[in-house]
Design a protein around this motif. Sequence first.
Motif, PDB file in Angstrom:
ATOM      1  N   LEU A  37       0.825  -1.207   0.000  1.00 39.39           N
ATOM      2  CA  LEU A  37       0.000   0.000   0.000  1.00 39.39           C
ATOM      3  C   LEU A  37       0.859   1.257   0.000  1.00 39.39           C
ATOM      4  N   GLN A  38       1.929   1.238   0.765  1.00 36.64           N
ATOM      5  CA  GLN A  38       2.817   2.405   0.803  1.00 36.64           C
ATOM      6  C   GLN A  38       3.500   2.615  -0.544  1.00 36.64           C
ATOM      7  N   LYS A  39       3.882   1.515  -1.194  1.00 29.19           N
ATOM      8  CA  LYS A  39       4.518   1.619  -2.516  1.00 29.19           C
ATOM      9  C   LYS A  39       3.552   2.215  -3.543  1.00 29.19           C
ATOM     10  N   ILE A  40       2.246   2.029  -3.318  1.00 29.02           N
ATOM     11  CA  ILE A  40       1.234   2.579  -4.235  1.00 29.02           C
ATOM     12  C   ILE A  40       0.893   4.020  -3.874  1.00 29.02           C
ATOM     13  N   LEU A  41       0.753   4.288  -2.569  1.00 30.91           N
ATOM     14  CA  LEU A  41       0.221   5.577  -2.122  1.00 30.91           C
ATOM     15  C   LEU A  41       1.178   6.739  -2.368  1.00 30.91           C
ATOM     16  N   TYR A  42       2.455   6.528  -2.139  1.00 30.66           N
ATOM     17  CA  TYR A  42       3.394   7.637  -2.323  1.00 30.66           C
ATOM     18  C   TYR A  42       3.430   8.123  -3.773  1.00 30.66           C
ATOM     19  N   PRO A  43       3.546   7.247  -4.776  1.00 33.94           N
ATOM     20  CA  PRO A  43       3.448   7.737  -6.158  1.00 33.94           C
ATOM     21  C   PRO A  43       2.103   8.391  -6.452  1.00 33.94           C
ATOM     22  N   MET A  44       1.010   7.845  -5.879  1.00 33.68           N
ATOM     23  CA  MET A  44      -0.317   8.415  -6.108  1.00 33.68           C
ATOM     24  C   MET A  44      -0.362   9.862  -5.616  1.00 33.68           C
ATOM     25  N   LEU A  45       0.180  10.105  -4.421  1.00 38.77           N
ATOM     26  CA  LEU A  45       0.178  11.454  -3.868  1.00 38.77           C
ATOM     27  C   LEU A  45       1.060  12.400  -4.679  1.00 38.77           C
ATOM     28  N   GLU A  46       2.064  11.843  -5.369  1.00 44.43           N
ATOM     29  CA  GLU A  46       2.961  12.657  -6.191  1.00 44.43           C
ATOM     30  C   GLU A  46       2.436  12.831  -7.615  1.00 44.43           C
ATOM     31  N   HIS A 185       7.107   5.954 -17.495  1.00 45.17           N
ATOM     32  CA  HIS A 185       6.255   7.006 -16.934  1.00 45.17           C
ATOM     33  C   HIS A 185       5.465   6.527 -15.715  1.00 45.17           C
ATOM     34  N   PHE A 186       5.598   5.241 -15.366  1.00 43.25           N
ATOM     35  CA  PHE A 186       4.822   4.660 -14.273  1.00 43.25           C
ATOM     36  C   PHE A 186       5.736   4.257 -13.121  1.00 43.25           C
ATOM     37  N   ALA A 187       5.137   4.170 -11.949  1.00 40.63           N
ATOM     38  CA  ALA A 187       5.792   3.512 -10.817  1.00 40.63           C
ATOM     39  C   ALA A 187       5.360   2.050 -10.863  1.00 40.63           C
ATOM     40  N   ILE A 188       6.305   1.150 -11.067  1.00 41.94           N
ATOM     41  CA  ILE A 188       5.996  -0.281 -11.179  1.00 41.94           C
ATOM     42  C   ILE A 188       6.032  -0.887  -9.778  1.00 41.94           C
ATOM     43  N   VAL A 189       4.936  -1.531  -9.383  1.00 46.10           N
ATOM     44  CA  VAL A 189       4.850  -2.149  -8.055  1.00 46.10           C
ATOM     45  C   VAL A 189       4.531  -3.622  -8.228  1.00 46.10           C
ATOM     46  N   TYR A 190       5.433  -4.489  -7.784  1.00 41.19           N
ATOM     47  CA  TYR A 190       5.187  -5.929  -7.826  1.00 41.19           C
ATOM     48  C   TYR A 190       4.446  -6.349  -6.558  1.00 41.19           C
ATOM     49  N   VAL A 191       3.343  -7.039  -6.753  1.00 45.82           N
ATOM     50  CA  VAL A 191       2.530  -7.513  -5.627  1.00 45.82           C
ATOM     51  C   VAL A 191       2.881  -8.974  -5.402  1.00 45.82           C
ATOM     52  N   ASP A 192       3.546  -9.256  -4.299  1.00 49.52           N
ATOM     53  CA  ASP A 192       4.027 -10.614  -4.027  1.00 49.52           C
ATOM     54  C   ASP A 192       2.917 -11.488  -3.458  1.00 49.52           C
ATOM     55  N   PRO A 193       3.029 -12.812  -3.655  1.00 43.84           N
ATOM     56  CA  PRO A 193       2.052 -13.729  -3.048  1.00 43.84           C
ATOM     57  C   PRO A 193       2.146 -13.673  -1.524  1.00 43.84           C
ATOM     58  N   TYR A 194       1.064 -14.065  -0.867  1.00 43.06           N
ATOM     59  CA  TYR A 194       1.032 -14.051   0.595  1.00 43.06           C
ATOM     60  C   TYR A 194       1.803 -15.248   1.161  1.00 43.06           C
ATOM     61  N   SER A 195       2.416 -15.046   2.320  1.00 46.10           N
ATOM     62  CA  SER A 195       3.050 -16.153   3.040  1.00 46.10           C
ATOM     63  C   SER A 195       1.974 -16.951   3.767  1.00 46.10           C
ATOM     64  N   ALA A 196       2.363 -18.105   4.313  1.00 44.25           N
ATOM     65  CA  ALA A 196       1.410 -18.957   5.034  1.00 44.25           C
ATOM     66  C   ALA A 196       0.835 -18.237   6.246  1.00 44.25           C
ATOM     67  N   ASP A 197       1.686 -17.531   6.991  1.00 40.05           N
ATOM     68  CA  ASP A 197       1.215 -16.814   8.183  1.00 40.05           C
ATOM     69  C   ASP A 197       0.236 -15.711   7.810  1.00 40.05           C
ATOM     70  N   GLU A 198       0.518 -15.009   6.707  1.00 38.36           N
ATOM     71  CA  GLU A 198      -0.381 -13.945   6.263  1.00 38.36           C
ATOM     72  C   GLU A 198      -1.715 -14.513   5.804  1.00 38.36           C
ATOM     73  N   MET A 199      -1.664 -15.628   5.088  1.00 39.38           N
ATOM     74  CA  MET A 199      -2.917 -16.274   4.664  1.00 39.38           C
ATOM     75  C   MET A 199      -3.780 -16.623   5.863  1.00 39.38           C
ATOM     76  N   PHE A 200      -3.144 -17.185   6.911  1.00 35.36           N
ATOM     77  CA  PHE A 200      -3.899 -17.550   8.112  1.00 35.36           C
ATOM     78  C   PHE A 200      -4.482 -16.305   8.774  1.00 35.36           C
ATOM     79  N   PHE A 201      -3.678 -15.251   8.865  1.00 39.03           N
ATOM     80  CA  PHE A 201      -4.136 -14.004   9.489  1.00 39.03           C
ATOM     81  C   PHE A 201      -5.340 -13.437   8.734  1.00 39.03           C
ATOM     82  N   ILE A 202      -5.283 -13.462   7.396  1.00 36.47           N
ATOM     83  CA  ILE A 202      -6.376 -12.931   6.581  1.00 36.47           C
ATOM     84  C   ILE A 202      -7.644 -13.766   6.772  1.00 36.47           C
TER      85      ILE A 202
END
Length: 1004
Positions: A37-46, A185-202
């Motif tokens: 989200l931070q990687k997306i928001l900072y370019p958006m604000l700029e 001209h774009f900010a390229i943001v790679y969205v990585d797959p979730y880890s096992a712990d993150e999947m459980f948390f979600i």
Amino acid sequence: MEFVTIASVKVPVLPNKSSFPVFPSKLVETDSVLSTLQKILYPMLEGIPVILVGDAGVGKNALIYYINSKRNHPTLRFSFNEDTLPEDLIGSYRILLDGKGFTWSNGPLSLALSEGLSFVADEMNLCAPNIIKRFSSVYENQYLDLLEGSGERIAAKTGFWFVGTQNPSEGFEGRKPLPHDITKHFAIVYVDPYSADEMFFILKRLYVELPEEALRKIIKVTLESENRIKRGEIGKGDLEKYHFNLRTLQKYCNRLRLFGGNEQSIQIREAMHLFQEPFRKKEDRILQKDLIESEFGLPYKVFPAKGYVQGSKIFWNDKEIPTWEEKKTMQLFAEYPSPEPILHFLDQVFTAIQAKENILIEYREDQDPQEFLPLITEITGIPVESVMLSKGMHTSDVVGALKPLHENGESTVNWVDGPLTRAIRSGRVILISGLESAGAELVEKMNMLTDDARSLALPPEAGETLPISLRDTSIVFGMKTFRNSKSTTTISRAFRNRFTPILFPELEDPKVIEEIISFYLPSGVLPSAIAKFHTKIKDLSEKRTIGSANLQAYRFGLSNLIKWKNHIYRYNEKDVKSVALRGGKIYYSNQISDPKERAEVERLLEGMLSGIELVSELFEEIEEKKKTFTVETSLEKKKWWDPEMHKRDPLTGEAKKLNSGSEVKRGIEIDTPETGGRTKEGPDAWYGQDTQGNMGQGEPGAGGGAWGYRTEELYKQFLKKRRLLWDYSILVGLDEFKQVFGKELEEVELNLEQLFDPEVDIQRMYKNEGSRVDARKYISYRSGKGDSKIFDKTIIQKNEEKLKGVEVTFLLSKCRRIFNFEYSIAMLSALLVSLDVLEGHDISTNVFTFCDIKNSKDTIDLFNLKRADEEYSSAKEEEIFSLLCKNWHGDSVPEYQLLSNCENYFSPDAQTRILVLLSDFRGQRAKEKIENEIASFENRKLKEAVLKNQEKNYVILGVGLGSRYIAEHLFTDSLQITADNFYSMPNLIGTEIARLIQIHHSLR
């Protein structure tokens, strides 16, 4: 100004007076989500546009919806595809309803600019780059000139935000890498797959009521299934791309919520449905079954499907499906046979319907699920709208277009919904067939419809700015046949992941066939004879006992069986045998081209039907069956909840054995030449610390040893002897080689196939007749400034002829100096992959090897392994592999001599001639210093020969092998393969050849 904090970033909240939707989002803020989200928001604000790149199901659109839901900002999403045109995004003119004028309709991009909305370019890399460049001013300077309309300039209103989403170009059909002059001209943001712990948390946050233990188990199943696919343990050779991720997990959790999350039998049943049932190969299904049973700790039991219809509901085991026409549903159940495979199939379909999932029915081309389609699609009583796709179809054929109308004595044009749009508006069941026939340019247009948005954005000429959404009554069914070869198209794994795949059962067991026929015909000799003949002729065809001279085997499916039954029904007479015999000939033997084979099959048919004569009054029994079989249903009317489904075996306390207990085997006998020193000789020569196979752990007697891969160092010890005519050979077969490297080669092939795929051609043509009216042409015609060619006849196709005339020749140095494990394997894999991909795109190839095999210093032994006119069959592949594995004992030769007559390496038809030369380029006498090798007489002559042949329009790629970077000094185009990158050689060479084709090839 009001602000909201998202991922520790302060984001302004703008006033929202728009009628466009603000999509809700259930995104859970894990550590990786917060970072993204931070990687997306900072370019958006700029004010910098963003492209999100990630695998299917990682939540690219969910991230955007989450940001905009937090700040109450509307999102306008448009699914890009290969036939996206500028007017689809920017806008077009449309005709007023009275036919007396025109009005301009903004496209989604123009609307987003003028209203200050977020614009999402979904699947951006499916669109041709030259189309994207039409609106480069938007992502460069935030304005757009309406060249297609009035010419005015639209400046971006405060709040406008351009976001692109895309899957990686590797492994996804139809995707191409976007050029740097766009992505810079774009900010390229790679969205990585979730880890096992993150999947459980979600999942724990989204499904609080589900037991934690079940969530942890299914996460392990998901990750292990995905890892097995990547390792090539399951789905190998299936040609379909399977994918399991968070989206699959959410389907699973929704099902547990519906059917009882605390019941272990339900937990394992739904795991089987989602993680085992999609696989069509028996060995894959067994592996997945073992995985799921081991994780859940109990065996899976299949319970018989039971149900009935009552009170406008279908009660089916623990499913409860509403039906809007109870009588029609009961009639459907009564009209179709229900053997156990069909009941199991229906159980999976009903599960997906109740869970509100999109359903993908997959089948072999001879399985004919169409015979059971009404039972599947019409069971809820909602009318069905069929959307039939095919190659070359335009998106407007499915979504809608401007069509001529004649009202009140005047002719005009107006928007007419296509079948897909019509089905969405009316809340119908949508049946999309032919998914395997249509390309990504059409299929991916339905992304937004099949994901959480469940909406479709119409083109500007429809005159509607808001997307239309599916109603609750709608169910989306997709149908496709299995992919049989890499040359045929299939859906991407991203699109597949939006559906629940359900395989139509293989109705091949004689008892099942007899049960189906006995449903329609009186039980006894006739159904038995028909079932036996049907299964026998299928067996003869599959074994090529009949049709051996044909390119493809004969196919006899359920449709043949049903047509045969219908023939007996229609012409039922006292002599039932003659009617049955005639029907069998019409729908089976008449398809066989060889007269002798046809006669043999007909004799077999007569023999199997001979017992019918013994049955008396059979024709009357058939008539009686015709009158009565549709009245009663075989479904039992009883309590719909089946207690048997919830019985569990008691825990016995027995532990499962972890070790197989198999006998420890002795090492492989390997006779090696003397190497001197303290190197061990004999059968155990390759054990111990000098191997890569077991990293030096253990000894053979203790079961810890392995002979492993021969290391480069051991090869060098062999080569030091330089004995003439030593057997420098790779002692491995093609099958063994593919078992080790098969998955890697398959991935490389798929990546390279996309690089060699020709671009989509969109040919804009206009005629005096047709079905789609182009608004701009019509305006010109009505104003008297254009002709009557107002009908859009645009053709969308992939022009395979673009590669006609390309020919690639490989020249491989086969000398002992460069024979070591890494380079030998690299050359083998690169050549096999390149030949497979090039031949698959009808690019002619030649393969030569060269060396001085007798070390005479005055000859060049040139061996032709493959000519351009030879087919690259499996036998040829085996032959080339075998020849490349043997006899690497020759000496090196001066490469410049090979380039004296380059025309000998190509056929007369070659137009673009690409020569790939693989060697270490060190000459016959290697030098101590690299400068001396570059400046040697042989290499000076080689550089002259390269330049001379380039002037003759030969394209030469020099591939240097070894740690000395010599090739880059001798060739205009070169690669260097070292110990660090040898595993990437297939991709490196393939990509470079593709680049050279794009630069140098043109049809002349």
